[in-house]
Scaffold this active site. Structure first.
Site, PDB file in Angstrom:
ATOM      1  N   HIS A 199       0.854  -1.189   0.000  1.00 18.30           N
ATOM      2  CA  HIS A 199       0.000   0.000   0.000  1.00 18.30           C
ATOM      3  C   HIS A 199       0.892   1.241   0.000  1.00 18.30           C
ATOM      4  O   HIS A 199       2.116   1.141   0.023  1.00 18.30           O
ATOM      5  CB  HIS A 199      -0.936   0.002   1.207  1.00 18.30           C
ATOM      6  CG  HIS A 199      -0.237   0.210   2.529  1.00 18.30           C
ATOM      7  ND1 HIS A 199      -0.213   1.414   3.170  1.00 18.30           N
ATOM      8  CD2 HIS A 199       0.477  -0.634   3.311  1.00 18.30           C
ATOM      9  CE1 HIS A 199       0.470   1.305   4.297  1.00 18.30           C
ATOM     10  NE2 HIS A 199       0.904   0.067   4.411  1.00 18.30           N
ATOM     11  N   THR A 230       2.267   4.262  -4.336  1.00 18.59           N
ATOM     12  CA  THR A 230       3.281   4.059  -5.374  1.00 18.59           C
ATOM     13  C   THR A 230       4.441   3.212  -4.863  1.00 18.59           C
ATOM     14  O   THR A 230       4.768   3.236  -3.674  1.00 18.59           O
ATOM     15  CB  THR A 230       3.845   5.410  -5.858  1.00 18.59           C
ATOM     16  OG1 THR A 230       4.206   6.205  -4.718  1.00 18.59           O
ATOM     17  CG2 THR A 230       2.827   6.175  -6.698  1.00 18.59           C
ATOM     18  N   ARG A 231       5.064   2.488  -5.797  1.00 22.00           N
ATOM     19  CA  ARG A 231       6.308   1.763  -5.556  1.00 22.00           C
ATOM     20  C   ARG A 231       7.211   1.945  -6.771  1.00 22.00           C
ATOM     21  O   ARG A 231       6.728   1.981  -7.906  1.00 22.00           O
ATOM     22  CB  ARG A 231       6.061   0.267  -5.351  1.00 22.00           C
ATOM     23  CG  ARG A 231       5.410  -0.110  -4.041  1.00 22.00           C
ATOM     24  CD  ARG A 231       6.332   0.099  -2.854  1.00 22.00           C
ATOM     25  NE  ARG A 231       5.728  -0.390  -1.629  1.00 22.00           N
ATOM     26  CZ  ARG A 231       4.851   0.292  -0.884  1.00 22.00           C
ATOM     27  NH1 ARG A 231       4.473   1.491  -1.284  1.00 22.00           N
ATOM     28  NH2 ARG A 231       4.368  -0.216   0.229  1.00 22.00           N
ATOM     29  N   LYS A 246       6.023  12.196  -2.697  1.00 22.92           N
ATOM     30  CA  LYS A 246       6.209  11.200  -1.637  1.00 22.92           C
ATOM     31  C   LYS A 246       7.701  10.981  -1.401  1.00 22.92           C
ATOM     32  O   LYS A 246       8.464  10.795  -2.355  1.00 22.92           O
ATOM     33  CB  LYS A 246       5.541   9.887  -2.050  1.00 22.92           C
ATOM     34  CG  LYS A 246       5.733   8.718  -1.090  1.00 22.92           C
ATOM     35  CD  LYS A 246       5.025   7.502  -1.666  1.00 22.92           C
ATOM     36  CE  LYS A 246       5.413   6.222  -0.964  1.00 22.92           C
ATOM     37  NZ  LYS A 246       4.778   5.048  -1.596  1.00 22.92           N
ATOM     38  N   HIS A 253      14.671   4.739   3.150  1.00 22.87           N
ATOM     39  CA  HIS A 253      14.728   3.294   2.888  1.00 22.87           C
ATOM     40  C   HIS A 253      15.537   2.571   3.952  1.00 22.87           C
ATOM     41  O   HIS A 253      15.226   1.429   4.309  1.00 22.87           O
ATOM     42  CB  HIS A 253      15.336   3.044   1.511  1.00 22.87           C
ATOM     43  CG  HIS A 253      15.479   1.594   1.166  1.00 22.87           C
ATOM     44  ND1 HIS A 253      14.389   0.744   1.041  1.00 22.87           N
ATOM     45  CD2 HIS A 253      16.585   0.822   0.931  1.00 22.87           C
ATOM     46  CE1 HIS A 253      14.818  -0.479   0.745  1.00 22.87           C
ATOM     47  NE2 HIS A 253      16.139  -0.456   0.678  1.00 22.87           N
ATOM     48  N   CYS A 290       4.214   1.782   6.510  1.00 18.66           N
ATOM     49  CA  CYS A 290       4.370   0.532   5.781  1.00 18.66           C
ATOM     50  C   CYS A 290       5.213  -0.424   6.629  1.00 18.66           C
ATOM     51  O   CYS A 290       5.789  -0.020   7.646  1.00 18.66           O
ATOM     52  CB  CYS A 290       5.050   0.822   4.445  1.00 18.66           C
ATOM     53  SG  CYS A 290       5.239  -0.603   3.365  1.00 18.66           S
ATOM     54  N   LYS A 337       7.952  -4.634  -6.862  1.00 15.02           N
ATOM     55  CA  LYS A 337       8.125  -4.588  -8.318  1.00 15.02           C
ATOM     56  C   LYS A 337       8.196  -5.978  -8.938  1.00 15.02           C
ATOM     57  O   LYS A 337       7.932  -6.164 -10.119  1.00 15.02           O
ATOM     58  CB  LYS A 337       9.374  -3.769  -8.667  1.00 15.02           C
ATOM     59  CG  LYS A 337      10.665  -4.359  -8.126  1.00 15.02           C
ATOM     60  CD  LYS A 337      11.873  -3.471  -8.365  1.00 15.02           C
ATOM     61  CE  LYS A 337      11.931  -2.294  -7.435  1.00 15.02           C
ATOM     62  NZ  LYS A 337      12.104  -2.675  -6.001  1.00 15.02           N
TER      63      LYS A 337
END
Length: 382
Positions: free
Chosen positions: A47, A50-51, A267, A271, A316, A349
């Site tokens: 969710h 975007t990825r 966004k 990471h 997330c 992905k």
């Protein structure tokens, strides 16, 4: 004893789970998916709008063939559903010339003949005015034009729609208690809605995989990862038509982000790092004061047109394997059980190709996809 009512049960209907359901059902199998929530949902990892999707993979060059197949499958799914799932904005990756990201991208591009462009800090600033690159910076950049973004919730919904079109069933808001592989009864899955049986089992439970795969002896650490959206004072410069996805490897952290694809803005997230959590159900989804300083400082330093504080956020989950690479394999205790786990914050992905690999492992015992480097065996050797 009568035959089990399903050929395959899939535990977890996030990105990879719904893709496995699609691939299995398309092969004519009777498929049941079970999820604790109602996908697409915001409780796990699939969710946040975007990825990033990319091909020149710095993490390991062996991922590239999987990505090429994933691109093909995403485009096949777009054709089948009539939905736009992917947007190729390009991807700018920035870091020291002797770091991990830029050399890794260039190595993957060389090995697999992928198109990437090397850029200096000055060239980056000239090409995309929204980025401010420090004049004294020793960073360099690479731009991958075929990279871009996936619309994550739409992707899950599209996989699920294709699975259902081919006859798959989905049981939602049901907790899986445990599973057992029985020689006579097949695979028995106990849930809060009763017992279900099948000939094969696919486990794609994301942050909940650790308890379902505990017997593997491989620790899976779940981390809380905040995502933030920012307004821009120069919206024309940060729109998807003019601004790429990006990833910056800095000395203290790695940041990534997306152009504005809707009214939510740009966004940005970190990471690296992340707070380990013991129970995915108990994760704090509020934005904490401690979540914002590093990302806000990155924004101020490198994309100064973005306005801090952020206008919106989400939380997330990353499920980390010990070496931060996926684990995709058959269960050593029973080859009728296959799984994908520990996607470590970079797996979405690969959703359709992992679904394809799991479908092949479940039905044929082997996969034509080059996933050997992701097998469980690497931990059993160590």
């Amino acid at each position: 004893m009568p035959a089990p009512p399903y050929d395959v049960i899939v535990l977890g209907a996030g990105g990879v789970g719904t893709a496995a359901m699609w691939q299995l059902a398309a092969r004519g199998l009777r498929v049941l998916g079970i999820d604790r929530f109602d996908p697409p949902h915001s409780h796990g990892s699939s969710h946040g709008r975007t990825r990033i999707i990319r091909q020149a993979y710095f993490e390991h060059t062996d991922y590239v063939p999987l990505l090429l197949e994933s691109y093909r499958l995403w485009e096949e799914l777009e054709h089948q559903t009539g939905e736009q799932l992917k947007l190729e904005t390009g991807l700018l990756e920035v870091g020291p010339a002797d770091g991990i990201v830029v050399p890794g991208v260039l190595a993957a591009a060389r090995q697999h003949q992928l198109s990437v462009e090397e850029l200096t800090a000055a060239e980056i600033a000239n090409r995309w005015p929204a980025f401010r690159m420090p004049p004294s910076s020793d960073v360099t950049g690479v731009f991958e034009p075929r990279a871009g973004l996936l619309f994550v919730e739409q992707c899950v919904a599209a996989c699920l729609a294709e699975a259902k079109r081919h006859g798959a069933e989905l049981l939602t808001n049901v907790e899986v208690i445990d599973w057992n592989a029985d020689a006579a009864a097949g695979i028995v899955v106990r849930t809060t809605a009763g017992e279900f049986r099948a000939n094969r089992l696919v486990i794609t439970a994301g942050a909940w995989a650790g308890s379902l795969l505990q017997s593997l002896g491989v620790p899976l650490e779940v981390r809380r990862k905040p995502l933030m959206w920012y307004d821009s004072t120069a919206p024309a410069q940060t729109a998807a038509s003019a601004f790429p996805c990006f990833l910056f490897e800095l000395s203290h952290a790695v940041f990534y982000g997306f152009p504005a694809v809707d009214e939510q803005g740009v966004k940005v997230a970190e990471h690296s790092g992340g707070e380990p959590i013991a129970d995915p159900l108990q994760v704090d989804r509020q934005l904490r004061a401690s979540d914002t300083p590093l990302v806000d400082q990155f924004v101020r330093d490198f994309i100064p047109s973005l306005q801090t504080p952020c206008r919106d956020h989400a939380v997330c989950l990353y499920t980390m394997s010990p070496d931060e690479h996926f684990i995709v394999d058959r269960h050593p205790a029973d080859p009728r059980v296959v799984f994908a786990a520990g996607l470590s914050g970079h797996g979405f992905k690969f959703t359709p190709v992992l679904g394809e690999a799991l479908a092949e492992l479940a039905t044929e015992g082997v996969t034509r996809q080059p996933t050997a480097f992701l097998s469980l065996e690497r931990f059993r050797r160590s």
